[in-house]
Design a protein around this motif. Structure first.
Motif, PDB file in Angstrom:
ATOM      1  N   LYS A 256      46.887  48.048  42.994  1.00 16.32           N
ATOM      2  CA  LYS A 256      45.595  47.553  43.935  1.00 16.32           C
ATOM      3  C   LYS A 256      45.080  46.437  43.107  1.00 16.32           C
ATOM      4  O   LYS A 256      44.138  45.952  43.999  1.00 16.32           O
ATOM      5  N   LYS A 257      45.693  45.742  42.493  1.00 14.06           N
ATOM      6  CA  LYS A 257      45.198  44.415  41.645  1.00 14.06           C
ATOM      7  C   LYS A 257      45.844  43.357  42.407  1.00 14.06           C
ATOM      8  O   LYS A 257      46.933  43.195  42.407  1.00 14.06           O
ATOM      9  N   PRO A 258      45.075  42.188  42.649  1.00 16.27           N
ATOM     10  CA  PRO A 258      45.848  40.983  43.318  1.00 16.27           C
ATOM     11  C   PRO A 258      47.089  40.477  42.715  1.00 16.27           C
ATOM     12  O   PRO A 258      48.108  40.380  43.538  1.00 16.27           O
ATOM     13  N   LEU A 259      46.969  40.519  41.310  1.00 18.96           N
ATOM     14  CA  LEU A 259      48.299  40.009  40.677  1.00 18.96           C
ATOM     15  C   LEU A 259      49.433  41.069  40.699  1.00 18.96           C
ATOM     16  O   LEU A 259      50.360  40.594  40.944  1.00 18.96           O
ATOM     17  N   GLU A 260      49.007  42.377  40.785  1.00 21.34           N
ATOM     18  CA  GLU A 260      49.939  43.155  41.289  1.00 21.34           C
ATOM     19  C   GLU A 260      50.572  43.553  42.615  1.00 21.34           C
ATOM     20  O   GLU A 260      51.672  43.940  42.788  1.00 21.34           O
ATOM     21  N   LEU A 261      49.585  42.899  43.379  1.00 23.61           N
ATOM     22  CA  LEU A 261      50.142  42.795  44.832  1.00 23.61           C
ATOM     23  C   LEU A 261      50.932  41.819  44.871  1.00 23.61           C
ATOM     24  O   LEU A 261      51.197  41.550  46.139  1.00 23.61           O
ATOM     25  N   GLY A 262      51.080  40.848  44.080  1.00 23.06           N
ATOM     26  CA  GLY A 262      51.923  39.533  44.156  1.00 23.06           C
ATOM     27  C   GLY A 262      51.425  38.340  44.228  1.00 23.06           C
ATOM     28  O   GLY A 262      51.942  37.323  44.528  1.00 23.06           O
ATOM     29  N   ALA A 263      49.976  38.152  44.065  1.00 21.58           N
ATOM     30  CA  ALA A 263      49.307  37.056  44.032  1.00 21.58           C
ATOM     31  C   ALA A 263      49.670  36.281  42.517  1.00 21.58           C
ATOM     32  O   ALA A 263      49.829  37.108  41.873  1.00 21.58           O
ATOM     33  N   ASP A 264      49.446  34.927  42.708  1.00 24.85           N
ATOM     34  CA  ASP A 264      49.854  34.130  41.532  1.00 24.85           C
ATOM     35  C   ASP A 264      48.383  33.995  40.941  1.00 24.85           C
ATOM     36  O   ASP A 264      48.858  33.859  39.627  1.00 24.85           O
ATOM     37  N   ILE A 265      47.327  33.888  41.541  1.00 25.90           N
ATOM     38  CA  ILE A 265      45.923  33.677  40.893  1.00 25.90           C
ATOM     39  C   ILE A 265      45.159  34.694  41.616  1.00 25.90           C
ATOM     40  O   ILE A 265      44.747  34.805  42.596  1.00 25.90           O
ATOM     41  N   SER A 266      44.275  35.229  40.655  1.00 23.76           N
ATOM     42  CA  SER A 266      43.134  36.128  41.136  1.00 23.76           C
ATOM     43  C   SER A 266      41.981  35.276  40.867  1.00 23.76           C
ATOM     44  O   SER A 266      41.854  34.835  39.482  1.00 23.76           O
ATOM     45  N   MET A 267      40.971  34.975  41.739  1.00 21.59           N
ATOM     46  CA  MET A 267      39.877  34.366  41.739  1.00 21.59           C
ATOM     47  C   MET A 267      38.570  35.047  41.520  1.00 21.59           C
ATOM     48  O   MET A 267      38.460  36.000  42.555  1.00 21.59           O
ATOM     49  N   HIS A 268      37.737  34.745  40.749  1.00 23.07           N
ATOM     50  CA  HIS A 268      36.353  35.563  40.722  1.00 23.07           C
ATOM     51  C   HIS A 268      35.316  34.525  40.832  1.00 23.07           C
ATOM     52  O   HIS A 268      35.303  33.433  39.975  1.00 23.07           O
ATOM     53  N   SER A 269      33.908  34.846  41.665  1.00 18.75           N
ATOM     54  CA  SER A 269      32.902  34.484  41.346  1.00 18.75           C
ATOM     55  C   SER A 269      32.255  35.502  40.180  1.00 18.75           C
ATOM     56  O   SER A 269      31.729  36.468  40.667  1.00 18.75           O
ATOM     57  N   LEU A 270      32.274  35.081  38.850  1.00 20.47           N
ATOM     58  CA  LEU A 270      31.726  35.947  37.935  1.00 20.47           C
ATOM     59  C   LEU A 270      30.189  36.141  38.200  1.00 20.47           C
ATOM     60  O   LEU A 270      29.731  37.432  37.557  1.00 20.47           O
ATOM     61  N   THR A 271      29.492  35.587  38.945  1.00 22.90           N
ATOM     62  CA  THR A 271      28.151  35.447  39.091  1.00 22.90           C
ATOM     63  C   THR A 271      27.668  36.953  39.691  1.00 22.90           C
ATOM     64  O   THR A 271      26.629  37.206  39.613  1.00 22.90           O
ATOM     65  N   LYS A 272      28.665  37.304  40.408  1.00 24.96           N
ATOM     66  CA  LYS A 272      28.431  38.646  41.226  1.00 24.96           C
ATOM     67  C   LYS A 272      28.547  40.038  40.416  1.00 24.96           C
ATOM     68  O   LYS A 272      27.864  40.020  39.515  1.00 24.96           O
ATOM     69  N   TYR A 273      29.494  40.854  40.745  1.00 29.38           N
ATOM     70  CA  TYR A 273      29.334  42.005  40.255  1.00 29.38           C
ATOM     71  C   TYR A 273      29.943  42.059  38.758  1.00 29.38           C
ATOM     72  O   TYR A 273      29.518  42.756  37.714  1.00 29.38           O
ATOM     73  N   MET A 274      30.807  41.027  38.222  1.00 26.80           N
ATOM     74  CA  MET A 274      31.272  40.959  37.034  1.00 26.80           C
ATOM     75  C   MET A 274      30.158  40.876  35.969  1.00 26.80           C
ATOM     76  O   MET A 274      30.080  41.566  34.992  1.00 26.80           O
ATOM     77  N   ASN A 275      29.170  39.649  36.114  1.00 30.62           N
ATOM     78  CA  ASN A 275      28.161  39.801  35.396  1.00 30.62           C
ATOM     79  C   ASN A 275      26.961  40.714  35.804  1.00 30.62           C
ATOM     80  O   ASN A 275      26.370  41.507  34.945  1.00 30.62           O
ATOM     81  N   GLY A 276      26.830  40.916  37.134  1.00 29.90           N
ATOM     82  CA  GLY A 276      26.183  41.989  37.511  1.00 29.90           C
ATOM     83  C   GLY A 276      24.507  42.039  37.431  1.00 29.90           C
ATOM     84  O   GLY A 276      23.893  43.030  37.749  1.00 29.90           O
TER      85      GLY A 276
END
Ligand SMILES: Cc1ncc(COP(=O)(O)O)c(C=O)c1O
Length: 345
Positions: A146-166
């Motif tokens: 289910k994770k982008p890197l496991e789906l074959g992406a080379d880079i996973s990008m986040h705006s931590l501003t959103k849920y990660m910091n929350g």
């Protein structure tokens, strides 16, 4: 216990709490990651430093966050930026003349969802809560992950501003990769251009990640309850939530994700102004992913001024409402929407 402080387990919440945070790495054994504000570090001799020389190039607090983020994404390297768009800037620096950029048609500032070469998108856009088929844009596919890197992406990008910091109090971004070559280039650009987050902000995000899983559970619960309620209401034309069977990409969402966010959009049949004015728990505001419920009209509050015909073509009309459902008591957020709908009939 692994050397980076992650107990030998694959649990998401365990990693969010412990990855990169082994207390023994500090000589005082602090359980909470120290906030190291120093912009410069003593050298044993000219050019002989102990891992850190200058705050833009590296910082112990930032390093803990980057290690934790890499672990959460099943990646190897985490690189943080002063905003999500800073992460976009860093990642696009990898593109060279002649490269192709494939972009979605519903972008934040025209940037956040492009996918090509080494890029992935977050899989869901947030005006109409579209789900993007990551497999369609990345050739290497490994089913049942289910994770982008496991789906074959080379880079996973986040705006931590959103849920990660929350907690709606930090603007920050991140790129995570397994590839040493990409990490080296990203790290060089992060330092050379200077788009780094402050140590204080990093310590805030380290703290916030500890409750990410718990927060997401409540975001999901509240959002699904509201989505179901909206779908049953005569004043609502149509609801977009990926875990509603009526969503056009519902099956894809089930296959590609282990959960969803607190994001919902819907077309209102009633008077938009009356609806907004009647709300008591939801606040009219931009952004998303914070613990508090917010509501936004993408048509009147676009991230960048798009021409009206483009907005309409994208389905962003003055009847489209976007909710970022927070983690308040479920009954309170449902009741708030209920009474506001009653007021706009
Ligand atoms: C969907 C979406 N993507 C990206 C961003 C940009 O993130 P940041 O503000 O961290 O640069 C935003 C900001 O609101 C957003 O709403």
């Amino acid at each position: 216990m692994a050397s980076n402080g992650v107990p030998e387990t694959r649990g998401f919440a365990t990693k969010a709490i412990h990855a990169g945070q082994n207390p023994l790495q500090w000589n005082h054994g602090s359980l909470v990651t120290p906030l190291v504000m120093s912009t410069t570090f003593q050298q044993d001799g000219p050019g002989q430093h102990r891992g850190y020389d200058y705050g833009r190039s590296g910082n112990p607090t930032r390093n803990v966050l980057e290690t934790c983020l890499a672990a959460l994404e099943e990646g190897k390297h985490g690189i943080t930026y002063s905003s999500g768009l800073g992460a976009v800037t860093g990642i696009t620096s990898l593109l060279q003349k002649g490269d192709h950029l494939v972009a979605g048609d519903n972008l934040y500032h025209g940037t956040s969802n492009y996918i090509e070469k080494c890029l992935s998108n977050h899989g869901i856009t947030y005006s109409l809560v579209d789900v993007t088929k990551v497999e369609n844009v990345i050739s290497a596919i490994q089913p049942n992950t289910k994770k982008p890197l496991e789906l074959g992406a080379d880079i996973s990008m986040h705006s931590l501003t959103k849920y990660m910091n929350g907690h709606s109090d930090i603007v920050m971004g991140a790129a995570i990769t397994r590839r040493d070559d990409l990490a080296e280039k990203l790290r060089f650009f992060q330092n050379a251009v200077g788009i780094v987050p402050s140590p204080f902000d990093c310590s805030m995000v380290i703290r916030s990640l500890k409750t990410l899983e718990l927060r997401m559970q409540q975001h999901m619960k509240n959002a699904l309850a509201i989505a179901k309620f909206l779908e049953s209401h005569p004043c609502v034309e149509r609801v977009f939530h990926p875990y509603l069977p009526s969503h056009p990409q519902h099956e894809l969402a089930l296959k590609q994700t282990t959960g969803h966010s607190g994001m919902i959009s819907f077309y209102l049949k009633g008077d938009t102004e009356k609806f907004l004015k009647a709300l008591k728990v939801f606040t009219l505001a931009d952004s998303l992913g914070g613990y508090e419920s917010v509501i936004k009209l993408p048509y009147s509050m676009p991230p960048a001024s798009l021409p009206e015909d483009v907005l309409i073509a994208l389905g962003i009309t003055d009847k489209l409402i976007r909710l970022s459902v927070g983690i308040e008591t479920e009954q309170d957020v449902v009741d708030d929407i209920k009474q506001a709908l009653a007021a706009c009939e």
